[in-house]
Design an enzyme around this catalytic site. Structure first.
Site, PDB file in Angstrom:
ATOM      1  N   ARG A 133     -19.708   1.813 -28.360  1.00  0.00           N
ATOM      2  CA  ARG A 133     -20.139   0.367 -28.578  1.00  0.00           C
ATOM      3  C   ARG A 133     -20.469   0.343 -30.169  1.00  0.00           C
ATOM      4  O   ARG A 133     -20.691   1.292 -30.722  1.00  0.00           O
ATOM      5  CB  ARG A 133     -21.578   0.340 -27.865  1.00  0.00           C
ATOM      6  CG  ARG A 133     -21.940  -1.138 -28.073  1.00  0.00           C
ATOM      7  CD  ARG A 133     -23.197  -1.313 -26.992  1.00  0.00           C
ATOM      8  NE  ARG A 133     -23.916  -2.471 -27.484  1.00  0.00           N
ATOM      9  CZ  ARG A 133     -23.631  -3.674 -27.317  1.00  0.00           C
ATOM     10  NH1 ARG A 133     -22.508  -3.853 -26.604  1.00  0.00           N
ATOM     11  NH2 ARG A 133     -24.446  -4.525 -27.870  1.00  0.00           N
ATOM     12  N   ILE A 134     -19.935  -1.001 -30.840  1.00  0.00           N
ATOM     13  CA  ILE A 134     -19.980  -0.771 -32.020  1.00  0.00           C
ATOM     14  C   ILE A 134     -21.510  -1.162 -32.570  1.00  0.00           C
ATOM     15  O   ILE A 134     -22.226  -1.878 -32.052  1.00  0.00           O
ATOM     16  CB  ILE A 134     -19.223  -1.968 -32.717  1.00  0.00           C
ATOM     17  CG1 ILE A 134     -17.660  -1.894 -32.149  1.00  0.00           C
ATOM     18  CG2 ILE A 134     -19.235  -2.347 -34.188  1.00  0.00           C
ATOM     19  CD1 ILE A 134     -16.677  -3.047 -32.200  1.00  0.00           C
ATOM     20  N   HIS A 136     -13.704  10.756 -33.725  1.00  0.00           N
ATOM     21  CA  HIS A 136     -12.566   9.903 -33.200  1.00  0.00           C
ATOM     22  C   HIS A 136     -11.140  10.578 -32.930  1.00  0.00           C
ATOM     23  O   HIS A 136     -10.612  11.554 -33.811  1.00  0.00           O
ATOM     24  CB  HIS A 136     -12.372   8.750 -34.413  1.00  0.00           C
ATOM     25  CG  HIS A 136     -11.222   7.739 -34.011  1.00  0.00           C
ATOM     26  ND1 HIS A 136     -11.737   6.592 -33.005  1.00  0.00           N
ATOM     27  CD2 HIS A 136     -10.070   7.378 -34.499  1.00  0.00           C
ATOM     28  CE1 HIS A 136     -10.585   5.960 -32.816  1.00  0.00           C
ATOM     29  NE2 HIS A 136      -9.600   6.513 -33.643  1.00  0.00           N
ATOM     30  N   GLU A 164     -20.588   0.548 -41.857  1.00  0.00           N
ATOM     31  CA  GLU A 164     -20.652  -0.767 -41.156  1.00  0.00           C
ATOM     32  C   GLU A 164     -19.131  -0.991 -40.494  1.00  0.00           C
ATOM     33  O   GLU A 164     -19.304  -1.971 -39.607  1.00  0.00           O
ATOM     34  CB  GLU A 164     -21.379  -2.052 -41.927  1.00  0.00           C
ATOM     35  CG  GLU A 164     -20.829  -2.485 -43.303  1.00  0.00           C
ATOM     36  CD  GLU A 164     -20.955  -1.388 -44.405  1.00  0.00           C
ATOM     37  OE1 GLU A 164     -21.683  -0.281 -44.159  1.00  0.00           O
ATOM     38  OE2 GLU A 164     -20.118  -1.694 -45.392  1.00  0.00           O
ATOM     39  N   ALA A 190      -9.528  20.016 -29.488  1.00  0.00           N
ATOM     40  CA  ALA A 190      -9.761  20.334 -31.082  1.00  0.00           C
ATOM     41  C   ALA A 190     -11.120  19.659 -31.403  1.00  0.00           C
ATOM     42  O   ALA A 190     -11.800  20.207 -32.084  1.00  0.00           O
ATOM     43  CB  ALA A 190      -8.402  19.540 -31.677  1.00  0.00           C
ATOM     44  N   GLU A 191     -11.310  18.586 -30.626  1.00  0.00           N
ATOM     45  CA  GLU A 191     -12.619  17.870 -31.274  1.00  0.00           C
ATOM     46  C   GLU A 191     -13.766  18.802 -30.638  1.00  0.00           C
ATOM     47  O   GLU A 191     -14.943  18.700 -31.337  1.00  0.00           O
ATOM     48  CB  GLU A 191     -12.712  16.592 -30.166  1.00  0.00           C
ATOM     49  CG  GLU A 191     -11.715  15.638 -30.445  1.00  0.00           C
ATOM     50  CD  GLU A 191     -12.202  14.330 -29.628  1.00  0.00           C
ATOM     51  OE1 GLU A 191     -11.744  13.021 -30.052  1.00  0.00           O
ATOM     52  OE2 GLU A 191     -12.655  14.302 -28.385  1.00  0.00           O
TER      53      GLU A 191
HETATM   54  C1  GAR Z   1     -13.606  11.640 -27.266  1.00  0.00           C
HETATM   55  O1  GAR Z   1     -12.141  12.058 -27.174  1.00  0.00           O
HETATM   56  C2  GAR Z   1     -13.962  10.690 -28.488  1.00  0.00           C
HETATM   57  O2  GAR Z   1     -12.859  11.195 -29.496  1.00  0.00           O
HETATM   58  C3  GAR Z   1     -13.520   9.215 -28.121  1.00  0.00           C
HETATM   59  O3  GAR Z   1     -14.101   9.302 -26.820  1.00  0.00           O
HETATM   60  C4  GAR Z   1     -13.909  10.464 -26.284  1.00  0.00           C
HETATM   61  C5  GAR Z   1     -15.177  10.888 -25.498  1.00  0.00           C
HETATM   62  O4  GAR Z   1     -15.168  11.835 -24.590  1.00  0.00           O
HETATM   63  N1  GAR Z   1     -14.129   8.389 -29.054  1.00  0.00           N
HETATM   64  C6  GAR Z   1     -13.538   7.239 -29.383  1.00  0.00           C
HETATM   65  O5  GAR Z   1     -12.475   7.088 -29.131  1.00  0.00           O
HETATM   66  C7  GAR Z   1     -14.203   6.491 -30.495  1.00  0.00           C
HETATM   67  N2  GAR Z   1     -13.386   5.336 -30.991  1.00  0.00           N
HETATM   68  P1  GAR Z   1     -16.356  12.751 -24.024  1.00  0.00           P
HETATM   69  O6  GAR Z   1     -17.186  11.687 -23.553  1.00  0.00           O
HETATM   70  O7  GAR Z   1     -15.831  13.627 -23.077  1.00  0.00           O
HETATM   71  O8  GAR Z   1     -16.825  13.410 -25.402  1.00  0.00           O
END
Ligand code: GAR
Length: 192
Positions: A89-90, A107, A140, A171-172
């Site tokens: 959500r923004i 992201h 913002e 990687a995240e």
């Molecule tokens: C993640 O891959 C994150 O980068 C993405 O949602 C996923 C959540 O996964 N976020 C976006 O796309 C933001 N624009 P998770 O709930 O398993 O952490």
């Protein structure tokens, strides 16, 4: 220790990694709260299994009033750093103003390319040969603000969207906890 809140909307796999990293003995932060805008987010169950406090702040027709409720919840918990972990959500400029340099996001693209909710799909449709993930401070604008860390991943011939998504998530799960620790360090050093 820096008091951290994690905002989620879904699975919460990144949230889990943040909580696990914060629980390590050498950590400079503590996840004190998980907030979801969706009452049925899977991540809420995971947070509870770690005995982390959870709150739901559901969608309201008026974005600002919903965001101000969220500000109040975060202030009640004395939150000093907010990690957006799949929070879809923004956040209004009004919200962001309350927490300058105190909100970070993960992201699934190499920003500034492919902002938005379908970043990976958009990147693959474009035919990119390198994908990745980015952690950044939140301002913002959408998926915008100073970059903390970035990791690139090459698209292989044998990949499909699911194998690539799994590689990005892996990687995240390293990049985002490292970002939380790094930003907490800057907060403790009064650099930000
Ligand atoms: C993640 O891959 C994150 O980068 C993405 O949602 C996923 C959540 O996964 N976020 C976006 O796309 C933001 N624009 P998770 O709930 O398993 O952490």
């Amino acid at each position: 220790k820096v008091r951290v809140a994690v905002l989620i909307s879904g699975t919460g796999s990144n949230m889990r990694k943040l909580i696990e990293r914060a629980e390590q003995t050498d950590s400079n932060c503590e996840v004190v709260l998980v907030v979801s805008n969706k009452p049925d987010a899977l991540g809420l169950e995971i947070a509870r299994s770690f005995n982390t406090a959870t709150r739901v702040n559901p969608h309201t027709s008026d974005r600002i009033s919903g965001d101000l409720k969220l500000v109040k919840i975060l202030q009640d918990f004395g939150v000093e750093l907010i990690c957006l972990a799949g929070y879809m959500r923004i956040l209004s400029g009004e919200f962001v103003k309350h927490f300058p340099s105190r909100i970070i996001n993960i992201h699934p693209s190499l920003l500034p390319a492919f902002k938005g909710a379908h970043a990976l799909q958009d990147a693959l449709e474009f035919g990119v040969k390198v994908v990745g993930c980015t952690s950044h401070f939140v301002d913002e604008l959408i998926d915008h603000g100073p970059i903390i860390y970035q990791k690139s991943i090459e698209v292989e011939e044998s990949d499909n969207i699911e194998t690539i998504r799994a590689k990005i998530q892996k990687a995240e799960h390293i990049l985002f906890p490292n970002s939380m620790i790094e930003v907490a360090k800057r907060i403790l050093n009064k650099e930000i």
